[in-house]
Design an enzyme around this catalytic site. Structure first.
Site, PDB file in Angstrom:
ATOM      1  N   LYS A 196       0.819  -1.212   0.000  1.00 34.84           N
ATOM      2  CA  LYS A 196       0.000   0.000   0.000  1.00 34.84           C
ATOM      3  C   LYS A 196       0.852   1.262   0.000  1.00 34.84           C
ATOM      4  CE  LYS A 196      -4.255  -2.041   1.514  1.00 34.84           C
ATOM      5  NZ  LYS A 196      -3.861  -3.456   1.711  1.00 34.84           N
TER       6      LYS A 196
HETATM    7  C1  LIG Z   1      -4.525  -4.564   1.185  1.00 33.58           C
HETATM    8  C2  LIG Z   1      -3.772  -5.835   1.160  1.00 33.58           C
HETATM    9  C3  LIG Z   1      -4.120  -6.881   0.276  1.00 33.58           C
HETATM   10  C4  LIG Z   1      -5.330  -6.833  -0.624  1.00 33.58           C
HETATM   11  O1  LIG Z   1      -5.198  -5.880  -1.657  1.00 33.58           O
HETATM   12  P1  LIG Z   1      -6.481  -5.402  -2.485  1.00 33.58           P
HETATM   13  O2  LIG Z   1      -6.002  -4.285  -3.340  1.00 33.58           O
HETATM   14  O3  LIG Z   1      -7.479  -4.954  -1.460  1.00 33.58           O
HETATM   15  O4  LIG Z   1      -6.972  -6.560  -3.272  1.00 33.58           O
HETATM   16  C5  LIG Z   1      -3.314  -8.015   0.264  1.00 33.58           C
HETATM   17  N1  LIG Z   1      -2.242  -8.129   1.077  1.00 33.58           N
HETATM   18  C6  LIG Z   1      -1.890  -7.148   1.934  1.00 33.58           C
HETATM   19  C7  LIG Z   1      -0.707  -7.345   2.818  1.00 33.58           C
HETATM   20  C8  LIG Z   1      -2.626  -5.957   2.005  1.00 33.58           C
HETATM   21  O5  LIG Z   1      -2.266  -4.990   2.873  1.00 33.58           O
END
Ligand SMILES: *Cc1c(COP(=O)(O)O)cnc(C)c1O
Length: 461
Positions: free
Chosen positions: A112
Site C-alpha cells: 500500500k
Molecule cells: C490490502 C492488502 C491486500 C489486498 O489488496 P487489495 O487491493 O485490497 O486486493 C493483500 N495483502 C496485503 C498485505 C494488504 O495490505
C-alpha cells in the site's frame, strides 16, 4: 484525460478532481474514459530504467497535464525516496518459471506504500496551488491506516485522522500509527470493531455539512489515483522478464480487488499479460464468483491473512463495468442486487471476465504449509498474504513466466509466520527502534457526534 463513473450518473472529472473526490456522487467508482495504449517500442524502452522513471512514463498519459512532467517527476522522487530497497520492487525467483515481486520495502512494509506515498505527494501539490486544506479520515484494519499516516505525516495542507479498532490490530501495525510525532497525525482507537470504524467513517461522509466544513477527503482503495500508482510495478516487473517480447502472468493476493485491477489496466495499456490470477483466502467470494457465476456475500471469517478478509470487493465493480460493455445502468442494477445479498453473472459477462482472470483459493492450513515449504525450498520467508498468492500461483504455472505479488513483509505478521515455520521474523533495521518509540493515541467512543467534535476541535474548523 477524463474520468467517468461506473454507474454513469455522476459528473465527468479530470485527474485532479477524481483523485480528490474518491467515491463518485452516484455511488460509483471513477475509471478513465479511454485507456491509453503504450506501443511495443514504448514498453521495450522501459527496460532497465529506474522505478521512478517507469512510473513517470506509465502514469503521465492518465494525469493529462494536471501535473507537468518535471513536477510529477519530483513528486515521484520524494514518494519513493524512503523505500528500503534501491530497486523499490525487486523480483526474486521461487522456481523454474515462478517469480516473486517484493512489494514490501516501503516505510510500512506493505504494498500500500506504493500508492499511498505518491497520492500524499500529489494531493499536497494540488492543495498548495490553491492554499486549501483537507482533512483525511480513514478507517483501517491495519495496513491502510499505517500507510496513510506515513504518507501524510508532516504535509502542510493536510490533517490525517485514522480510526482503528482498539485492541484488534497487531502491535507493529498499531505502533506504526501511534509513533509519528507530527502534529497533523491523529491516531484514534475506537471502542468497537473495524466494521464500526468503517460505519462511522461512512456517516461522516454522508453528513454533507460536516464534510464541507472540515474539507473531508478519503484515500481508501477505490481512489483512482491509488490504482494508477499500482499499474507501474506490473510494467516494471514484466519488462524485467522480457516484455513486450515475451508475455507474463501475475498472481495477486486479493481483498478489495484494487491491486489486481491495476494489473488489468496494465494489460489494457498493451502490456502482454496472459493471465491475471485472483488469489483469495478462505473469504473466497471472488473465487466462487469466477467458478460458479454467483457473486454472493457470505460473512467474513477472520484468517491468517487479515488484509484480505473482506465480505465484498469494492473494486470488482470496475471490472464488471467493462464486462457489461461499460453500461452504467446495468452496473448500478447489479450493485443494488448486491445490497440484497448478491447477483448472478450472465454467461457473456463471465466469459469476458474469464478471458483475463483466473482464480484460486488458499485455506488456513495451506497458508501455513506454503510459508513452511517455500522457506525450505527457497529460503524466502513469506507473509501469510503472499503465501496465499504463492499457493494459488503454483496451480496456474505454465510455459509463461508467473509473477506472484508479495504484498507485505513477513515481520508485519510475526505470529502467523512463527506458527508456520518456527522462525520469528525481525523488523528491517530502519524500523528496528519501533518498539522503543513513544506512542500517542486517543481512545474514542463508537459515537458519531463525539468523533465529529474531536475532528473539528483538532482542525479548528
Ligand atoms: C490490502 C492488502 C491486500 C489486498 O489488496 P487489495 O487491493 O485490497 O486486493 C493483500 N495483502 C496485503 C498485505 C494488504 O495490505
Amino acid at each position: 484525460m477524463r474520468y467517468i463513473s461506473t454507474r454513469g450518473a455522476a459528473p465527468v472529472l479530470d485527474f485532479g478532481q477524481a483523485m480528490m473526490t474518491g467515491l463518485a456522487r452516484d455511488g460509483g467508482l471513477y475509471v478513465p474514459q479511454t485507456v491509453p495504449v503504450l506501443s511495443a517500442d514504448d514498453i521495450a524502452a522501459l527496460a532497465g530504467l529506474p522505478y521512478e522513471t517507469v512510473a513517470l512514463r506509465v502514469m503521465k498519459p492518465f494525469v493529462g497535464g494536471f501535473f507537468a512532467d518535471d513536477e510529477l517527476q519530483a513528486l515521484l522522487a520524494k514518494a519513493y525516496a524512503g523505500f528500503g530497497h534501491a530497486a523499490r520492487a525487486p523480483l526474486t525467483q521461487l522456481a523454474a518459471n515462478h517469480f516473486l515481486l517484493e512489494l514490501f520495502h516501503g516505510p510500512t512494509l506493505a504494498f500500500k506504500d506504493f500508492a499511498m506515498q505518491i497520492i500524499g505527494q500529489m494531493m499536497q501539490a494540488a492543495l498548495a496551488r490553491s492554499g486549501a486544506r483537507i482533512t483525511i479520515v480513514g478507517a483501517t484494519s491495519g495496513d491502510t491506516g499505517s500507510a496513510a499516516i506515513e504518507a501524510f505525516r508532516g504535509l502542510p495542507n493536510v490533517d490525517v485522522f485514522i480510526l482503528f479498532p482498539h485492541g484488534r490490530v497487531s502491535e507493529v501495525q498499531r505502533r506504526q500509527m501511534t509513533t509519528p510525532t507530527e502534529a497533523n497525525v491523529h491516531a484514534l482507537a475506537i471502542e468497537g470493531s473495524f466494521d464500526d470504524a468503517q460505519a462511522r467513517l461512512k456517516d461522516m461522509f454522508n453528513d454533507f455539512a460536516f464534510r464541507d466544513a472540515v474539507g473531508l477527503a478519503g484515500v481508501n482503495s477505490i481512489n483512482w489515483a491509488r490504482i494508477l500508482a499500482q499499474v507501474v510495478y506490473y510494467f516494471y516487473a514484466a519488462v524485467a522478464l522480457g516484455a513486450p517480447h515475451r508475455a507474463v502472468s501475475f498472481t495477486v493476493p486479493t481483498g478489495n480487488f484494487g491491486d489486481i485491477f491495476a494489473g488489468y489496466i496494465a494489460r489494457q495499456m498493451g502490456l502482454p499479460v496472459e493471465r491475471l490470477v485472483i488469489a483469495t483466502n478462505q473469504n473466497d467470494i471472488l473465487d466462487r464468483a469466477m467458478r460458479t457465476g454467483q457473486y454472493r456475500t457470505d460473512g467474513v471469517r477472520p484468517s491468517l491473512s487479515p488484509s484480505m478478509d473482506i465480505q465484498v470487493s469494492s473494486n470488482f465493480e470496475r471490472a464488471l463495468f467493462d464486462a457489461l460493455g461499460r453500461d452504467g445502468r446495468a452496473t448500478a442494477a447489479l450493485m443494488d442486487d448486491l445490497k440484497a445479498g448478491g447477483f448472478s453473472l450472465s454467461q457473456g459477462v463471465l466469459q469476458a471476465l474469464r478471458a483475463t482472470f483466473a482464480s484460486g483459493r488458499c485455506g488456513e492450513a495451506e497458508t501455513l504449509a506454503t510459508i513452511r515449504d517455500t522457506l525450505a525450498a527457497t529460503g524466502e520467508l513469506l507473509c501469510p498474504h503472499s503465501a496465499v498468492g504463492v499457493h494459488v500461483a503454483a496451480q496456474h504455472l505454465s510455459a509463461t513466466p508467473m509473477i506472484t505479488l508479495a504484498t507485505a513483509h513477513p515481520a508485519k505478521f510475526p505470529d502467523a509466520v512463527e506458527r508456520a515455520c518456527g522462525i520469528r521474523p525481525g523488523l528491517p533495521p530502519r524500523l528496528g527502534d519501533l518498539f522503543d518509540r513513544a506512542e500517542r493515541v486517543t481512545r474514542v467512543p463508537n459515537d458519531l457526534a463525539a468523533l465529529q467534535r474531536l475532528i473539528r476541535e483538532r482542525t479548528g474548523r
